[in-house]
Design a protein around this motif. Structure first.
Motif, short mmCIF file in Angstrom:
data_model
loop_
_atom_site.label_atom_id
_atom_site.label_comp_id
_atom_site.label_asym_id
_atom_site.label_seq_id
_atom_site.Cartn_x
_atom_site.Cartn_y
_atom_site.Cartn_z
N HIS A 2 0.71 -1.12 -0.13
CA HIS A 2 -0.05 -0.07 0.21
C HIS A 2 0.91 1.17 0.02
CE1 HIS A 2 -3.89 2.02 0.77
NE2 HIS A 2 -3.12 2.80 1.59
N ASP A 3 0.51 2.31 -0.78
CA ASP A 3 1.10 3.71 -0.81
C ASP A 3 0.54 4.28 0.42
OD1 ASP A 3 2.92 3.03 -2.91
OD2 ASP A 3 1.34 3.28 -4.34
N GLU A 4 1.27 4.78 1.37
CA GLU A 4 0.79 5.54 2.48
C GLU A 4 1.16 6.84 2.08
OE1 GLU A 4 -0.97 3.95 4.55
OE2 GLU A 4 0.12 2.08 4.66
N GLU A 5 0.37 7.81 2.66
CA GLU A 5 0.09 9.36 2.67
C GLU A 5 1.54 10.11 3.10
OE1 GLU A 5 -2.45 11.11 6.32
OE2 GLU A 5 -3.54 10.43 4.61
N TRP A 6 2.36 9.30 4.07
CA TRP A 6 3.46 9.87 4.43
C TRP A 6 4.51 9.58 3.73
CZ3 TRP A 6 0.19 6.61 7.23
CH2 TRP A 6 0.59 5.03 7.35
N GLY A 7 4.58 9.14 2.45
CA GLY A 7 5.70 8.80 1.60
C GLY A 7 6.44 7.64 1.59
#
Length: 124
Positions: free
Chosen positions: A99-104
């Protein structure tokens, strides 16, 4: 496959937002006396690192923000998708992601042979 760092995730708090923030501050103060400095703080996870050896890190986690469980440790790798593919081929138990997380970061959780949950990640 290239490992960039390994970071233990120490569980803290658990008594509500105020006590969680206090637990993170208390750990920052204590480990600061050992020479660690805060390098990341998302409010639910804080990472401290040695200023002279930046890969020497420890994280304190109140809960994982997006994952279904709290990981026991984090392993940063050069290519998270290649590691994920290799573990899937070996029928490892993938718990979350990738998963690509919003914190990079791009990450996934996998269970190791000891039952520990490993957060495998790459910074984007």
């Amino acid at each position: 496959m290239s490992v960039r760092r390994v970071v233990p995730n120490v569980p803290v708090g658990g008594g509500g937002a105020g006590s969680e923030a206090s637990a993170l501050r208390d750990n920052a103060a204590f480990y600061g006396m050992l020479g660690f400095e805060e390098v990341m703080n998302h409010g639910w996870i804080m990472t401290l690192a040695s200023p002279t050896q930046p890969a020497a890190q420890i994280s304190f986690m109140t809960r994982d923000e997006t994952g279904p469980v709290d990981p026991d440790l984090s392993v940063e790798v050069a290519d998270v998708d290649a590691v994920h593919a290799a573990l899937v081929r070996e029928a490892a138990e993938i718990i979350y992601g990738p998963h690509d997380e919003e914190w990079g970061v791009r990450r996934f959780f996998v269970r190791d042979p000891n039952g520990k949950v490993v957060n495998v990640l790459t910074h984007r």
